[in-house]
Design a protein around this motif. Structure first.
Motif, PDB file in Angstrom:
ATOM      1  N   MET A 148      13.962 -42.414 -27.869  1.00 49.33           N
ATOM      2  CA  MET A 148      13.460 -41.040 -27.880  1.00 49.33           C
ATOM      3  C   MET A 148      12.368 -40.846 -28.911  1.00 49.33           C
ATOM      4  O   MET A 148      11.644 -39.862 -28.878  1.00 49.33           O
ATOM      5  N   ALA A 149      12.230 -41.786 -29.860  1.00 45.78           N
ATOM      6  CA  ALA A 149      11.216 -41.663 -30.900  1.00 45.78           C
ATOM      7  C   ALA A 149       9.853 -41.506 -30.266  1.00 45.78           C
ATOM      8  O   ALA A 149       9.464 -42.263 -29.388  1.00 45.78           O
ATOM      9  N   GLY A 150       9.112 -40.501 -30.709  1.00 47.34           N
ATOM     10  CA  GLY A 150       7.769 -40.271 -30.208  1.00 47.34           C
ATOM     11  C   GLY A 150       7.693 -39.289 -29.061  1.00 47.34           C
ATOM     12  O   GLY A 150       6.649 -38.680 -28.837  1.00 47.34           O
ATOM     13  N   LEU A 151       8.777 -39.084 -28.311  1.00 47.16           N
ATOM     14  CA  LEU A 151       8.724 -38.202 -27.149  1.00 47.16           C
ATOM     15  C   LEU A 151       8.358 -36.777 -27.526  1.00 47.16           C
ATOM     16  O   LEU A 151       7.644 -36.095 -26.799  1.00 47.16           O
ATOM     17  N   TYR A 152       8.872 -36.316 -28.660  1.00 49.66           N
ATOM     18  CA  TYR A 152       8.634 -34.933 -29.057  1.00 49.66           C
ATOM     19  C   TYR A 152       7.757 -34.821 -30.302  1.00 49.66           C
ATOM     20  O   TYR A 152       7.602 -33.738 -30.847  1.00 49.66           O
ATOM     21  N   ASP A 153       7.185 -35.929 -30.761  1.00 51.09           N
ATOM     22  CA  ASP A 153       6.377 -35.883 -31.972  1.00 51.09           C
ATOM     23  C   ASP A 153       5.146 -35.006 -31.795  1.00 51.09           C
ATOM     24  O   ASP A 153       4.849 -34.160 -32.633  1.00 51.09           O
ATOM     25  N   LYS A 154       4.405 -35.216 -30.699  1.00 48.51           N
ATOM     26  CA  LYS A 154       3.124 -34.544 -30.534  1.00 48.51           C
ATOM     27  C   LYS A 154       3.271 -33.039 -30.333  1.00 48.51           C
ATOM     28  O   LYS A 154       2.381 -32.273 -30.683  1.00 48.51           O
ATOM     29  N   GLN A 155       4.384 -32.610 -29.736  1.00 44.69           N
ATOM     30  CA  GLN A 155       4.560 -31.183 -29.502  1.00 44.69           C
ATOM     31  C   GLN A 155       5.627 -30.578 -30.404  1.00 44.69           C
ATOM     32  O   GLN A 155       6.242 -29.576 -30.071  1.00 44.69           O
ATOM     33  N   ALA A 156       5.838 -31.177 -31.581  1.00 44.29           N
ATOM     34  CA  ALA A 156       6.903 -30.714 -32.474  1.00 44.29           C
ATOM     35  C   ALA A 156       6.726 -29.262 -32.864  1.00 44.29           C
ATOM     36  O   ALA A 156       7.685 -28.484 -32.905  1.00 44.29           O
ATOM     37  N   ALA A 157       5.492 -28.854 -33.163  1.00 48.72           N
ATOM     38  CA  ALA A 157       5.250 -27.462 -33.566  1.00 48.72           C
ATOM     39  C   ALA A 157       5.498 -26.512 -32.394  1.00 48.72           C
ATOM     40  O   ALA A 157       6.084 -25.433 -32.560  1.00 48.72           O
ATOM     41  N   ILE A 158       5.060 -26.907 -31.188  1.00 45.87           N
ATOM     42  CA  ILE A 158       5.297 -26.085 -30.001  1.00 45.87           C
ATOM     43  C   ILE A 158       6.798 -25.967 -29.747  1.00 45.87           C
ATOM     44  O   ILE A 158       7.316 -24.892 -29.449  1.00 45.87           O
ATOM     45  N   LEU A 189      10.280 -35.041 -12.382  1.00 47.84           N
ATOM     46  CA  LEU A 189      11.225 -36.163 -12.345  1.00 47.84           C
ATOM     47  C   LEU A 189      10.532 -37.520 -12.463  1.00 47.84           C
ATOM     48  O   LEU A 189      11.067 -38.443 -13.079  1.00 47.84           O
ATOM     49  N   ALA A 190       9.350 -37.638 -11.881  1.00 48.83           N
ATOM     50  CA  ALA A 190       8.634 -38.915 -11.913  1.00 48.83           C
ATOM     51  C   ALA A 190       8.206 -39.299 -13.322  1.00 48.83           C
ATOM     52  O   ALA A 190       7.875 -40.461 -13.575  1.00 48.83           O
ATOM     53  N   PHE A 191       8.240 -38.337 -14.246  1.00 47.64           N
ATOM     54  CA  PHE A 191       7.777 -38.578 -15.611  1.00 47.64           C
ATOM     55  C   PHE A 191       8.922 -38.498 -16.630  1.00 47.64           C
ATOM     56  O   PHE A 191       8.685 -38.431 -17.827  1.00 47.64           O
ATOM     57  N   GLN A 192      10.144 -38.513 -16.128  1.00 49.54           N
ATOM     58  CA  GLN A 192      11.309 -38.424 -16.989  1.00 49.54           C
ATOM     59  C   GLN A 192      11.905 -39.803 -17.256  1.00 49.54           C
ATOM     60  O   GLN A 192      11.810 -40.704 -16.423  1.00 49.54           O
ATOM     61  N   LYS A 193      12.564 -39.941 -18.401  1.00 51.83           N
ATOM     62  CA  LYS A 193      13.348 -41.134 -18.682  1.00 51.83           C
ATOM     63  C   LYS A 193      14.609 -41.107 -17.809  1.00 51.83           C
ATOM     64  O   LYS A 193      15.123 -40.025 -17.467  1.00 51.83           O
ATOM     65  N   PRO A 194      15.160 -42.281 -17.442  1.00 55.64           N
ATOM     66  CA  PRO A 194      16.305 -42.317 -16.510  1.00 55.64           C
ATOM     67  C   PRO A 194      17.491 -41.463 -16.943  1.00 55.64           C
ATOM     68  O   PRO A 194      18.122 -40.809 -16.106  1.00 55.64           O
ATOM     69  N   ASN A 195      17.810 -41.455 -18.238  1.00 54.53           N
ATOM     70  CA  ASN A 195      19.000 -40.734 -18.680  1.00 54.53           C
ATOM     71  C   ASN A 195      18.891 -39.220 -18.535  1.00 54.53           C
ATOM     72  O   ASN A 195      19.899 -38.512 -18.629  1.00 54.53           O
ATOM     73  N   VAL A 217       6.221 -33.033 -19.227  1.00 56.75           N
ATOM     74  CA  VAL A 217       4.902 -32.414 -19.104  1.00 56.75           C
ATOM     75  C   VAL A 217       3.894 -33.167 -19.954  1.00 56.75           C
ATOM     76  O   VAL A 217       2.755 -33.426 -19.532  1.00 56.75           O
ATOM     77  N   ASN A 218       4.311 -33.568 -21.145  1.00 55.33           N
ATOM     78  CA  ASN A 218       3.415 -34.299 -22.036  1.00 55.33           C
ATOM     79  C   ASN A 218       3.225 -35.747 -21.599  1.00 55.33           C
ATOM     80  O   ASN A 218       2.131 -36.300 -21.714  1.00 55.33           O
ATOM     81  N   THR A 219       4.283 -36.366 -21.070  1.00 58.94           N
ATOM     82  CA  THR A 219       4.151 -37.722 -20.540  1.00 58.94           C
ATOM     83  C   THR A 219       3.176 -37.743 -19.371  1.00 58.94           C
ATOM     84  O   THR A 219       2.326 -38.637 -19.265  1.00 58.94           O
ATOM     85  N   GLN A 259      -0.671 -39.549 -18.797  1.00 52.62           N
ATOM     86  CA  GLN A 259      -0.969 -40.411 -17.654  1.00 52.62           C
ATOM     87  C   GLN A 259      -2.043 -39.805 -16.744  1.00 52.62           C
ATOM     88  O   GLN A 259      -2.293 -40.295 -15.642  1.00 52.62           O
ATOM     89  N   GLY A 260      -2.655 -38.724 -17.211  1.00 53.28           N
ATOM     90  CA  GLY A 260      -3.779 -38.143 -16.476  1.00 53.28           C
ATOM     91  C   GLY A 260      -3.433 -37.065 -15.489  1.00 53.28           C
ATOM     92  O   GLY A 260      -4.286 -36.658 -14.682  1.00 53.28           O
ATOM     93  N   MET A 261      -2.196 -36.549 -15.520  1.00 52.95           N
ATOM     94  CA  MET A 261      -1.808 -35.492 -14.589  1.00 52.95           C
ATOM     95  C   MET A 261      -1.378 -34.246 -15.361  1.00 52.95           C
ATOM     96  O   MET A 261      -0.462 -34.304 -16.175  1.00 52.95           O
ATOM     97  N   ASP A 262      -2.025 -33.135 -15.093  1.00 50.79           N
ATOM     98  CA  ASP A 262      -1.697 -31.871 -15.744  1.00 50.79           C
ATOM     99  C   ASP A 262      -0.755 -31.086 -14.837  1.00 50.79           C
ATOM    100  O   ASP A 262      -1.182 -30.445 -13.871  1.00 50.79           O
ATOM    101  N   LEU A 263       0.537 -31.160 -15.121  1.00 53.07           N
ATOM    102  CA  LEU A 263       1.525 -30.457 -14.298  1.00 53.07           C
ATOM    103  C   LEU A 263       1.398 -28.944 -14.422  1.00 53.07           C
ATOM    104  O   LEU A 263       1.847 -28.210 -13.532  1.00 53.07           O
ATOM    105  N   LEU A 264       0.807 -28.494 -15.532  1.00 47.49           N
ATOM    106  CA  LEU A 264       0.601 -27.058 -15.727  1.00 47.49           C
ATOM    107  C   LEU A 264      -0.886 -26.727 -15.646  1.00 47.49           C
ATOM    108  O   LEU A 264      -1.447 -26.050 -16.515  1.00 47.49           O
TER     109      LEU A 264
END
Length: 260
Positions: free
Chosen positions: A1-11, A159-165, A215-217, A221-226
């Protein structure tokens, strides 16, 4: 999980909802002692500060140093960085030692963990008898009949951008392994269903959605879901950018004690 939420920590800190105080009163009533609690995967401490209203000390840990930089100050909460490289013995010692913890909480995070390893740590740390572990997540946001199907469709696109768990969260924790004896708040395969509400602006909703890891993953990868078109659809279903609405978060909780 390290890094998954680092970039959007303030958000994350600004957008994620806080939890009802009565949930923590309920959990505190399950433990006979109130000396030490451990909030694992604490993020910025949104659950830890509420746990601290009932326990003398709360150790709040996360593998993300960036998240911990946004930790909410509380005199009884101690934030600690616990990288995945830390050994089990080191972590157990850091938290308080074996048979020392009255309550373990994991808010919207346990599905990211190495469950076998984490549960082994919990079994060592929990006070026996009397110690309790509680985990919970929310995954269904309800607003109105026009908005809700749109949100569910958006969930499916992530779902395509989620970790399996993350499937455990999408399954409302019904499939989450939980090898603990029930204390009356759900059990393995049958989580307790709870609700919380939050008054939100449309911008607040977008902030919440932008804090999601998928959303950030996707963006990386070049896709803006929002993208602009999707945002406009949500805004129309919401009822306008200026409208404040009551949002219902369906939440699923499991609590238990070490089986003897």
């Amino acid at each position: 999980m390290a890094g998954l939420y680092d970039k959007q920590a303030a958000i994350y800190a600004d957008a994620r909802p806080t939890f009802p105080s009565q949930w923590f009163s309920m959990l505190a009533a399950l433990t006979p002692h109130h000396s030490l609690a451990w909030d694992a995967g604490t993020g910025n401490g949104q659950a830890a500060i509420s746990v601290a209203e009932h326990y003398d000390q709360v150790i709040a840990t996360d593998i993300s140093e960036e998240q911990l930089k946004h930790g909410i100050n509380h005199p009884r909460v101690r934030y600690l960085h616990t990288p995945s490289s830390m050994s089990d013995d080191e972590l157990v010692s850091l938290i308080g030692g074996e048979n020392s913890v009255d309550l373990v909480t994991v808010s919207v995070a346990v599905h990211w963990f190495d469950l076998e390893r984490f549960y082994s740590q919990v079994k060592r740390l929990l006070r026996k008898p009397g110690g309790v572990i509680a985990v919970w997540t929310y995954n269904i946001i309800q607003v109105n009949s026009e908005f809700d199907p749109l949100m569910w469709g958006f969930y499916e696109k992530t779902l395509a951008f989620q970790k399996p768990n993350v499937k455990y969260a999408f399954d409302c924790y019904r499939t989450l392994p939980f090898p603990f004896e029930s204390v009356g708040v759900g059990c393995e395969g049958q989580p307790e269903t709870l609700e919380m509400t939050k008054e939100m602006s449309f911008q607040g909703l977008l902030g919440l959605m932008r804090s999601w890891s998928a959303v950030n993953t996707a963006k990386e990868q070049g896709m803006d879901l929002l993208c602009e078109n999707v945002t406009r659809e949500f805004e129309k279903a919401w009822g306008g950018r200026e409208l404040v609405r009551t949002v219902i978060f369906k939440t699923y909780m499991l609590a238990g004690k070490v089986k003897v």
